[in-house]
Scaffold this active site. Structure first.
Site, PDB file in Angstrom:
ATOM      1  N   HIS A  29     -10.249   2.394  11.761  1.00 39.70           N
ATOM      2  CA  HIS A  29      -9.336   3.386  11.250  1.00 39.70           C
ATOM      3  C   HIS A  29     -10.900   5.002  11.168  1.00 39.70           C
ATOM      4  O   HIS A  29     -11.149   5.331  10.423  1.00 39.70           O
ATOM      5  CB  HIS A  29      -8.411   3.693  10.388  1.00 39.70           C
ATOM      6  CG  HIS A  29      -7.471   2.920  10.478  1.00 39.70           C
ATOM      7  ND1 HIS A  29      -6.894   1.450  10.236  1.00 39.70           N
ATOM      8  CD2 HIS A  29      -6.191   2.833  11.143  1.00 39.70           C
ATOM      9  CE1 HIS A  29      -6.073   1.225  10.133  1.00 39.70           C
ATOM     10  NE2 HIS A  29      -5.833   1.306  10.797  1.00 39.70           N
ATOM     11  N   HIS A  36      -3.805  -0.341  18.509  1.00 43.11           N
ATOM     12  CA  HIS A  36      -3.786  -1.604  18.126  1.00 43.11           C
ATOM     13  C   HIS A  36      -2.774  -1.953  17.691  1.00 43.11           C
ATOM     14  O   HIS A  36      -1.491  -1.038  17.582  1.00 43.11           O
ATOM     15  CB  HIS A  36      -5.196  -1.881  16.918  1.00 43.11           C
ATOM     16  CG  HIS A  36      -4.293  -0.938  15.354  1.00 43.11           C
ATOM     17  ND1 HIS A  36      -5.020   0.980  15.907  1.00 43.11           N
ATOM     18  CD2 HIS A  36      -4.238  -0.920  14.706  1.00 43.11           C
ATOM     19  CE1 HIS A  36      -5.169   1.342  14.563  1.00 43.11           C
ATOM     20  NE2 HIS A  36      -4.273   0.750  14.104  1.00 43.11           N
ATOM     21  N   CYS A  71       5.039  -0.890   6.180  1.00 44.62           N
ATOM     22  CA  CYS A  71       4.653  -1.040   7.513  1.00 44.62           C
ATOM     23  C   CYS A  71       3.095  -1.225   7.793  1.00 44.62           C
ATOM     24  O   CYS A  71       2.744  -1.423   6.264  1.00 44.62           O
ATOM     25  CB  CYS A  71       3.493   0.584   8.201  1.00 44.62           C
ATOM     26  SG  CYS A  71       3.264   2.061   7.210  1.00 44.62           S
ATOM     27  N   HIS A  73      -0.102  -3.966  10.171  1.00 49.06           N
ATOM     28  CA  HIS A  73      -0.529  -4.820  10.756  1.00 49.06           C
ATOM     29  C   HIS A  73      -0.260  -6.545  10.727  1.00 49.06           C
ATOM     30  O   HIS A  73      -0.600  -7.239   9.501  1.00 49.06           O
ATOM     31  CB  HIS A  73      -2.253  -4.867  11.280  1.00 49.06           C
ATOM     32  CG  HIS A  73      -2.385  -3.286  10.707  1.00 49.06           C
ATOM     33  ND1 HIS A  73      -2.549  -2.071   9.857  1.00 49.06           N
ATOM     34  CD2 HIS A  73      -2.511  -2.471  12.031  1.00 49.06           C
ATOM     35  CE1 HIS A  73      -2.962  -1.331   9.654  1.00 49.06           C
ATOM     36  NE2 HIS A  73      -2.976  -0.705  10.969  1.00 49.06           N
ATOM     37  N   GLU A  91       3.506  -5.348  -0.527  1.00 50.38           N
ATOM     38  CA  GLU A  91       4.108  -3.345  -1.240  1.00 50.38           C
ATOM     39  C   GLU A  91       4.948  -3.883  -1.825  1.00 50.38           C
ATOM     40  O   GLU A  91       4.355  -2.522  -2.360  1.00 50.38           O
ATOM     41  CB  GLU A  91       3.888  -2.675   0.172  1.00 50.38           C
ATOM     42  CG  GLU A  91       2.142  -2.787   0.964  1.00 50.38           C
ATOM     43  CD  GLU A  91       2.145  -1.807   2.618  1.00 50.38           C
ATOM     44  OE1 GLU A  91       3.626  -1.281   1.851  1.00 50.38           O
ATOM     45  OE2 GLU A  91       1.939  -2.278   3.545  1.00 50.38           O
ATOM     46  N   TYR A 108       2.551   5.549  18.928  1.00 49.50           N
ATOM     47  CA  TYR A 108       2.276   6.698  18.782  1.00 49.50           C
ATOM     48  C   TYR A 108       0.617   7.065  18.648  1.00 49.50           C
ATOM     49  O   TYR A 108       0.050   5.862  18.259  1.00 49.50           O
ATOM     50  CB  TYR A 108       3.163   7.053  17.776  1.00 49.50           C
ATOM     51  CG  TYR A 108       2.341   7.180  16.341  1.00 49.50           C
ATOM     52  CD1 TYR A 108       1.880   7.994  15.829  1.00 49.50           C
ATOM     53  CD2 TYR A 108       2.879   5.142  16.278  1.00 49.50           C
ATOM     54  CE1 TYR A 108       1.341   6.661  14.775  1.00 49.50           C
ATOM     55  CE2 TYR A 108       2.399   4.833  14.776  1.00 49.50           C
ATOM     56  CZ  TYR A 108       1.255   5.378  13.759  1.00 49.50           C
ATOM     57  OH  TYR A 108       0.866   5.285  12.471  1.00 49.50           O
ATOM     58  N   GLU A 118      -5.314   7.472  13.485  1.00 53.82           N
ATOM     59  CA  GLU A 118      -3.496   5.969  13.718  1.00 53.82           C
ATOM     60  C   GLU A 118      -3.508   6.174  15.305  1.00 53.82           C
ATOM     61  O   GLU A 118      -3.257   7.340  15.870  1.00 53.82           O
ATOM     62  CB  GLU A 118      -2.617   6.442  12.814  1.00 53.82           C
ATOM     63  CG  GLU A 118      -2.767   6.384  11.616  1.00 53.82           C
ATOM     64  CD  GLU A 118      -2.706   4.673  10.965  1.00 53.82           C
ATOM     65  OE1 GLU A 118      -2.801   3.527  12.447  1.00 53.82           O
ATOM     66  OE2 GLU A 118      -2.674   4.078   9.799  1.00 53.82           O
ATOM     67  N   GLU A 120      -1.489   3.520  17.797  1.00 48.33           N
ATOM     68  CA  GLU A 120      -0.809   1.984  17.846  1.00 48.33           C
ATOM     69  C   GLU A 120       0.642   1.947  18.635  1.00 48.33           C
ATOM     70  O   GLU A 120       1.164   2.725  18.596  1.00 48.33           O
ATOM     71  CB  GLU A 120      -0.471   1.828  16.218  1.00 48.33           C
ATOM     72  CG  GLU A 120      -1.190   2.106  15.048  1.00 48.33           C
ATOM     73  CD  GLU A 120      -0.669   1.823  13.398  1.00 48.33           C
ATOM     74  OE1 GLU A 120      -1.386   1.859  12.625  1.00 48.33           O
ATOM     75  OE2 GLU A 120       0.296   2.112  13.466  1.00 48.33           O
ATOM     76  N   TRP A 164       4.531   9.183  12.757  1.00 40.61           N
ATOM     77  CA  TRP A 164       5.325   8.369  13.135  1.00 40.61           C
ATOM     78  C   TRP A 164       6.667   8.711  12.870  1.00 40.61           C
ATOM     79  O   TRP A 164       7.078   8.173  13.321  1.00 40.61           O
ATOM     80  CB  TRP A 164       4.518   7.082  12.553  1.00 40.61           C
ATOM     81  CG  TRP A 164       4.384   6.157  12.008  1.00 40.61           C
ATOM     82  CD1 TRP A 164       5.047   5.817  10.556  1.00 40.61           C
ATOM     83  CD2 TRP A 164       3.235   6.803  10.374  1.00 40.61           C
ATOM     84  NE1 TRP A 164       4.374   5.556   9.833  1.00 40.61           N
ATOM     85  CE2 TRP A 164       3.089   5.894   9.047  1.00 40.61           C
ATOM     86  CE3 TRP A 164       2.219   7.971  10.441  1.00 40.61           C
ATOM     87  CZ2 TRP A 164       2.506   6.308   8.458  1.00 40.61           C
ATOM     88  CZ3 TRP A 164       1.318   7.501   9.907  1.00 40.61           C
ATOM     89  CH2 TRP A 164       1.111   6.957   8.456  1.00 40.61           C
TER      90      TRP A 164
END
Length: 181
Positions: A29, A36, A71, A73, A91, A108, A118, A120, A164
Protein backbone atom coordinates in the site's frame (compact mmCIF):
# COMPACT_ATOMS: atom_id res chain seq x y z
CA UNK A 1 8.64 -18.91 13.14
CA UNK A 2 10.75 -16.93 10.70
CA UNK A 3 9.87 -13.42 9.51
CA UNK A 4 8.60 -14.64 6.13
CA UNK A 5 6.07 -16.90 7.86
CA UNK A 6 4.97 -14.22 10.33
CA UNK A 7 4.42 -11.34 7.90
CA UNK A 8 1.03 -10.79 6.35
CA UNK A 9 1.01 -11.43 2.59
CA UNK A 10 -1.42 -10.30 -0.10
CA UNK A 11 -2.28 -11.96 -3.39
CA UNK A 12 -1.27 -9.86 -6.41
CA UNK A 13 -3.52 -9.93 -9.48
CA UNK A 14 -3.20 -9.02 -13.13
CA UNK A 15 -5.77 -6.80 -14.81
CA UNK A 16 -7.98 -9.80 -15.61
CA UNK A 17 -8.06 -10.80 -11.93
CA UNK A 18 -5.71 -13.78 -12.26
CA UNK A 19 -3.19 -14.44 -9.50
CA UNK A 20 0.35 -13.43 -10.47
CA UNK A 21 2.19 -13.54 -7.16
CA UNK A 22 2.30 -12.50 -3.55
CA UNK A 23 3.83 -9.56 -1.69
CA UNK A 24 4.15 -8.42 1.93
CA UNK A 25 1.11 -6.32 2.86
CA UNK A 26 3.41 -3.78 4.52
CA UNK A 27 5.07 -3.09 1.16
CA UNK A 28 1.98 -3.06 -1.09
CA UNK A 29 0.00 0.00 0.00
CA UNK A 30 1.53 3.22 -1.33
CA UNK A 31 0.88 5.76 -4.07
CA UNK A 32 0.95 3.16 -6.85
CA UNK A 33 -0.51 0.15 -5.06
CA UNK A 34 -0.61 -2.91 -7.35
CA UNK A 35 -3.91 -4.68 -7.95
CA UNK A 36 -4.48 -7.28 -5.24
CA UNK A 37 -7.20 -9.47 -3.70
CA UNK A 38 -9.24 -8.26 -0.75
CA UNK A 39 -12.78 -8.53 0.63
CA UNK A 40 -15.40 -6.39 2.35
CA UNK A 41 -18.17 -7.65 4.62
CA UNK A 42 -21.29 -6.05 6.08
CA UNK A 43 -22.41 -7.62 9.35
CA UNK A 44 -26.03 -7.52 10.52
CA UNK A 45 -27.46 -8.05 14.00
CA UNK A 46 -30.80 -9.62 14.96
CA UNK A 47 -32.51 -6.23 14.50
CA UNK A 48 -31.12 -6.00 10.93
CA UNK A 49 -28.84 -3.13 11.82
CA UNK A 50 -25.48 -2.93 10.04
CA UNK A 51 -22.19 -2.65 11.91
CA UNK A 52 -20.03 0.27 10.80
CA UNK A 53 -16.45 0.47 11.97
CA UNK A 54 -14.05 3.40 12.14
CA UNK A 55 -10.54 2.49 11.06
CA UNK A 56 -7.79 2.99 13.64
CA UNK A 57 -5.60 6.04 13.20
CA UNK A 58 -2.55 3.78 12.88
CA UNK A 59 -3.89 2.17 9.67
CA UNK A 60 -1.67 2.77 6.62
CA UNK A 61 -4.57 3.57 4.27
CA UNK A 62 -7.65 5.61 5.12
CA UNK A 63 -6.97 6.01 8.86
CA UNK A 64 -9.87 7.21 10.99
CA UNK A 65 -12.51 6.78 8.29
CA UNK A 66 -15.86 5.05 8.86
CA UNK A 67 -16.40 2.00 6.67
CA UNK A 68 -18.08 -1.39 6.33
CA UNK A 69 -17.98 -3.89 9.19
CA UNK A 70 -14.81 -5.75 8.32
CA UNK A 71 -12.40 -5.90 5.41
CA UNK A 72 -9.07 -7.48 4.75
CA UNK A 73 -6.96 -9.69 2.55
CA UNK A 74 -7.05 -13.48 2.20
CA UNK A 75 -3.76 -15.25 2.75
CA UNK A 76 -2.20 -16.77 -0.40
CA UNK A 77 -3.82 -20.21 -0.05
CA UNK A 78 -6.87 -19.16 1.97
CA UNK A 79 -10.40 -19.20 0.50
CA UNK A 80 -11.89 -15.71 0.67
CA UNK A 81 -14.82 -16.95 2.79
CA UNK A 82 -12.36 -18.31 5.37
CA UNK A 83 -10.57 -14.95 5.41
CA UNK A 84 -13.86 -13.16 6.15
CA UNK A 85 -14.50 -15.49 9.10
CA UNK A 86 -10.91 -15.13 10.35
CA UNK A 87 -10.83 -11.33 10.15
CA UNK A 88 -14.27 -11.01 11.77
CA UNK A 89 -12.87 -12.90 14.73
CA UNK A 90 -9.50 -11.08 14.77
CA UNK A 91 -10.80 -7.53 14.27
CA UNK A 92 -14.18 -7.70 15.97
CA UNK A 93 -14.02 -10.69 18.30
CA UNK A 94 -17.20 -12.16 16.81
CA UNK A 95 -18.32 -15.30 15.10
CA UNK A 96 -20.46 -14.96 11.99
CA UNK A 97 -23.16 -17.09 10.37
CA UNK A 98 -25.12 -16.99 7.12
CA UNK A 99 -22.09 -15.72 5.22
CA UNK A 100 -22.81 -15.07 1.57
CA UNK A 101 -21.06 -13.32 -1.25
CA UNK A 102 -23.29 -10.63 -2.72
CA UNK A 103 -20.95 -8.76 -5.09
CA UNK A 104 -18.38 -11.30 -6.31
CA UNK A 105 -16.80 -9.04 -8.94
CA UNK A 106 -16.52 -5.70 -7.12
CA UNK A 107 -13.33 -3.82 -7.97
CA UNK A 108 -12.23 -0.33 -7.03
CA UNK A 109 -9.33 2.07 -6.73
CA UNK A 110 -9.27 4.92 -4.22
CA UNK A 111 -6.61 7.31 -2.91
CA UNK A 112 -6.64 8.69 0.63
CA UNK A 113 -5.65 12.20 1.78
CA UNK A 114 -2.02 11.09 2.25
CA UNK A 115 -1.78 9.71 -1.30
CA UNK A 116 -1.97 6.03 -0.28
CA UNK A 117 -3.95 4.05 -2.84
CA UNK A 118 -6.20 1.06 -2.48
CA UNK A 119 -6.43 -0.99 -5.69
CA UNK A 120 -8.43 -4.13 -5.11
CA UNK A 121 -10.56 -6.86 -6.55
CA UNK A 122 -12.81 -7.02 -3.53
CA UNK A 123 -15.71 -9.50 -3.32
CA UNK A 124 -18.39 -8.13 -0.98
CA UNK A 125 -20.10 -10.33 1.61
CA UNK A 126 -22.80 -10.03 4.20
CA UNK A 127 -23.28 -12.14 7.31
CA UNK A 128 -24.98 -12.19 10.67
CA UNK A 129 -23.08 -11.54 13.91
CA UNK A 130 -23.04 -14.00 16.78
CA UNK A 131 -22.09 -12.41 20.09
CA UNK A 132 -21.00 -8.96 21.17
CA UNK A 133 -18.41 -6.91 19.34
CA UNK A 134 -15.04 -6.62 21.06
CA UNK A 135 -13.02 -4.62 18.52
CA UNK A 136 -9.23 -4.77 18.35
CA UNK A 137 -8.14 -1.14 18.95
CA UNK A 138 -5.12 -1.54 16.66
CA UNK A 139 -7.59 -2.12 13.80
CA UNK A 140 -10.79 -0.33 14.81
CA UNK A 141 -11.21 2.82 16.92
CA UNK A 142 -15.02 2.90 17.07
CA UNK A 143 -18.11 0.95 16.05
CA UNK A 144 -21.74 1.89 15.45
CA UNK A 145 -24.85 -0.13 14.67
CA UNK A 146 -26.93 1.71 12.05
CA UNK A 147 -30.10 1.10 10.09
CA UNK A 148 -29.91 0.51 6.36
CA UNK A 149 -31.38 4.01 5.81
CA UNK A 150 -28.59 5.52 7.93
CA UNK A 151 -26.02 3.52 5.97
CA UNK A 152 -27.48 4.73 2.67
CA UNK A 153 -27.35 8.34 3.93
CA UNK A 154 -23.69 7.93 4.92
CA UNK A 155 -22.91 6.61 1.44
CA UNK A 156 -24.51 9.69 -0.12
CA UNK A 157 -22.66 12.16 2.12
CA UNK A 158 -19.23 13.23 0.77
CA UNK A 159 -16.58 11.89 3.13
CA UNK A 160 -19.21 10.24 5.32
CA UNK A 161 -17.85 6.77 4.69
CA UNK A 162 -14.94 5.07 2.91
CA UNK A 163 -14.93 5.41 -0.88
CA UNK A 164 -15.25 1.65 -1.36
CA UNK A 165 -18.26 1.45 0.97
CA UNK A 166 -19.83 4.46 -0.76
CA UNK A 167 -19.55 2.54 -4.06
CA UNK A 168 -20.67 -0.78 -2.57
CA UNK A 169 -23.81 0.34 -0.74
CA UNK A 170 -25.90 1.30 -3.82
CA UNK A 171 -24.77 -1.92 -5.52
CA UNK A 172 -25.77 -3.92 -2.46
CA UNK A 173 -29.14 -2.22 -2.45
CA UNK A 174 -29.59 -3.03 -6.17
CA UNK A 175 -28.77 -6.66 -5.29
CA UNK A 176 -31.55 -6.68 -2.71
CA UNK A 177 -29.36 -6.42 0.39
CA UNK A 178 -30.98 -4.31 3.09
CA UNK A 179 -30.77 -7.15 5.52
CA UNK A 180 -28.73 -10.32 5.41
CA UNK A 181 -31.75 -12.60 5.22
Amino acid sequence: MNSVQSQELVVLLDDSGSRIGIAPKAEVHHGSTPLHLAFSCYLFDDENRVLLTRRALAKRAFPGIWTNSVCGHPEPDEPVEDAVIRRSSEELGVDIVELRCVLPDFRYRAIDADGVAENEVCPVFCARVVGSVNADPSEIMDVAWVTWDQLRAAAQSPGGISPWAAEQIPLLEDAGVGTCR
